[in-house]
Design a protein around this motif. Structure first.
Motif, mmCIF file in Angstrom:
data_model
loop_
_atom_site.group_PDB
_atom_site.id
_atom_site.type_symbol
_atom_site.label_atom_id
_atom_site.label_comp_id
_atom_site.label_asym_id
_atom_site.label_seq_id
_atom_site.Cartn_x
_atom_site.Cartn_y
_atom_site.Cartn_z
ATOM 1 N N UNK A 1 -33.421 10.155 -52.980
ATOM 2 C CA UNK A 1 -32.636 11.498 -54.214
ATOM 3 C C UNK A 1 -31.252 10.290 -54.598
ATOM 4 N N UNK B 1 -32.211 19.494 -54.542
ATOM 5 C CA UNK B 1 -32.735 19.988 -54.692
ATOM 6 C C UNK B 1 -34.400 20.579 -53.501
ATOM 7 N N UNK B 2 -34.434 21.573 -53.320
ATOM 8 C CA UNK B 2 -35.884 21.916 -52.487
ATOM 9 C C UNK B 2 -36.874 21.550 -52.540
ATOM 10 N N UNK B 3 -37.422 20.555 -54.059
ATOM 11 C CA UNK B 3 -38.330 19.334 -54.083
ATOM 12 C C UNK B 3 -37.982 18.125 -53.436
ATOM 13 N N UNK B 4 -37.171 17.651 -53.872
ATOM 14 C CA UNK B 4 -36.817 16.768 -53.087
ATOM 15 C C UNK B 4 -36.599 16.342 -52.313
ATOM 16 N N UNK C 1 -37.964 18.236 -49.937
ATOM 17 C CA UNK C 1 -39.117 18.528 -49.481
ATOM 18 C C UNK C 1 -39.976 16.925 -49.467
ATOM 19 N N UNK C 2 -39.966 16.450 -50.999
ATOM 20 C CA UNK C 2 -40.524 14.649 -51.095
ATOM 21 C C UNK C 2 -39.746 14.522 -50.271
ATOM 22 N N UNK D 1 -39.087 14.453 -47.512
ATOM 23 C CA UNK D 1 -39.209 14.666 -45.598
ATOM 24 C C UNK D 1 -40.516 14.227 -45.351
#
Lengths: 109, 109
Positions: A3, A12-15, A17-18, A20
């Motif tokens: 990203x 962000x935490x969501x980015x 996670x994706x 990962x």
């Protein structure tokens, strides 16, 4: 980093996670031709033993990996590509989210 | 922690990523009745602005959130539950993984 951030902001935490999901997949997948990356059965087994050990240990069936491989390999090419791999992650996440909600309900009683 | 570990082992990167999907969703979602947690349009917008800012900024369409909401809300109840939310994460991850593969190919030329 997958990203690209225009500013110096951290992902962000969501980015993260994706990112990962992509990095973990590519840690085990190899090029199966035409620059397509996928997991063989052996590689899927390695990934699950290292990344989903809790889940795998909870499967009493010794043929669990073979059954999961069969379920995931929707185009039956003997490999699991990223789209097929993500469907495993989705299934597990949804199951875990139901557990998470039940824990929250229990916490209120 | 969503993934109970029998041993004192730390959760893997993949388990941490799945846990993040659940935690991020529940950071914005609220109980919409019958102990069902979901995102309203406002909450989906907040989540995207905070967790997917790079993606959202890349959308030139000011009505992007409304269109995404419509796409995700597959049962048309005006809310996005976890299963519907995860389909957004899947779509973005697959798109990013294609970029990731292209970068790897470019890296070889």
């Amino acid at each position: 980093m997958v990203f690209r951030h225009t500013s110096a902001a951290m992902p962000s935490e969501l980015e993260t996670a994706m990112e990962s999901l992509i990095k973990v997949f590519h840690r085990y997948a190899t090029n199966v031709g035409k620059e397509r990356f996928a997991l063989s059965r052996r590689q899927l087994k390695d990934l699950m033993e290292n990344e989903l050990s809790t889940f795998l240990q909870s499967q009493k069936d010794p043929a669990a990996v073979d059954k999961i491989m069969k379920d995931l390999d929707s185009n039956c090419d003997g490999h699991v590509d990223f789209e097929e791999f993500v469907s495993l992650v989705v299934g597990l996440s949804i199951a875990c989210e139901h557990c998470y909600q039940n824990k929250m309900k229990m916490g209120k009683k």
